[in-house]
Scaffold this motif. Sequence first.
Motif, short mmCIF file in Angstrom:
data_model
loop_
_atom_site.label_atom_id
_atom_site.label_comp_id
_atom_site.label_asym_id
_atom_site.label_seq_id
_atom_site.Cartn_x
_atom_site.Cartn_y
_atom_site.Cartn_z
N ILE A 90 41.26 37.77 37.36
CA ILE A 90 40.79 37.94 35.99
C ILE A 90 39.38 38.53 36.05
O ILE A 90 38.56 38.12 36.86
CB ILE A 90 40.76 36.58 35.25
N THR A 150 34.12 39.34 33.11
CA THR A 150 33.73 39.27 31.69
C THR A 150 34.66 38.36 30.90
O THR A 150 34.23 37.68 29.97
CB THR A 150 33.71 40.68 31.06
N VAL A 151 35.93 38.35 31.28
CA VAL A 151 36.90 37.49 30.60
C VAL A 151 36.60 36.02 30.92
O VAL A 151 36.59 35.17 30.03
CB VAL A 151 38.35 37.86 31.01
N TYR A 166 33.56 34.96 29.05
CA TYR A 166 33.88 34.75 27.63
C TYR A 166 34.46 33.36 27.42
O TYR A 166 34.01 32.61 26.54
CB TYR A 166 34.87 35.82 27.15
N ILE A 186 42.08 29.22 28.28
CA ILE A 186 42.87 30.38 28.68
C ILE A 186 44.35 30.05 28.54
O ILE A 186 45.14 30.84 27.99
CB ILE A 186 42.54 30.82 30.13
N TYR A 226 45.40 30.01 24.88
CA TYR A 226 45.52 31.37 24.35
C TYR A 226 46.83 32.01 24.80
O TYR A 226 47.54 32.62 24.00
CB TYR A 226 44.33 32.23 24.79
#
Length: 71
Positions: A29, A32-33, A36, A52, A55
């Motif tokens: 991954i 930046t993810v 976040y 995660i 989502y």
Amino acid sequence: MLEEYDIDNLNPRPNPYAKELKKQITIKIAPTVIEYFKNESSETGIPYQTLINLYLVDCVNEKKKLNLTWK
């Protein structure tokens, strides 16, 4: 409380949540993810890996499709 229990007479039954058990995997991954979701985690108090997963579960439940366009 008993000192010993007779395991054979405990009447074991199947775990109703067994189909929902999580499976550990390895996935790459983008940093930046991860950042976040870690920021979201600090705001909500929910672990970022759980966020995660939540989502992704939402994507599955809503049958969301990717909209990819390459430049």
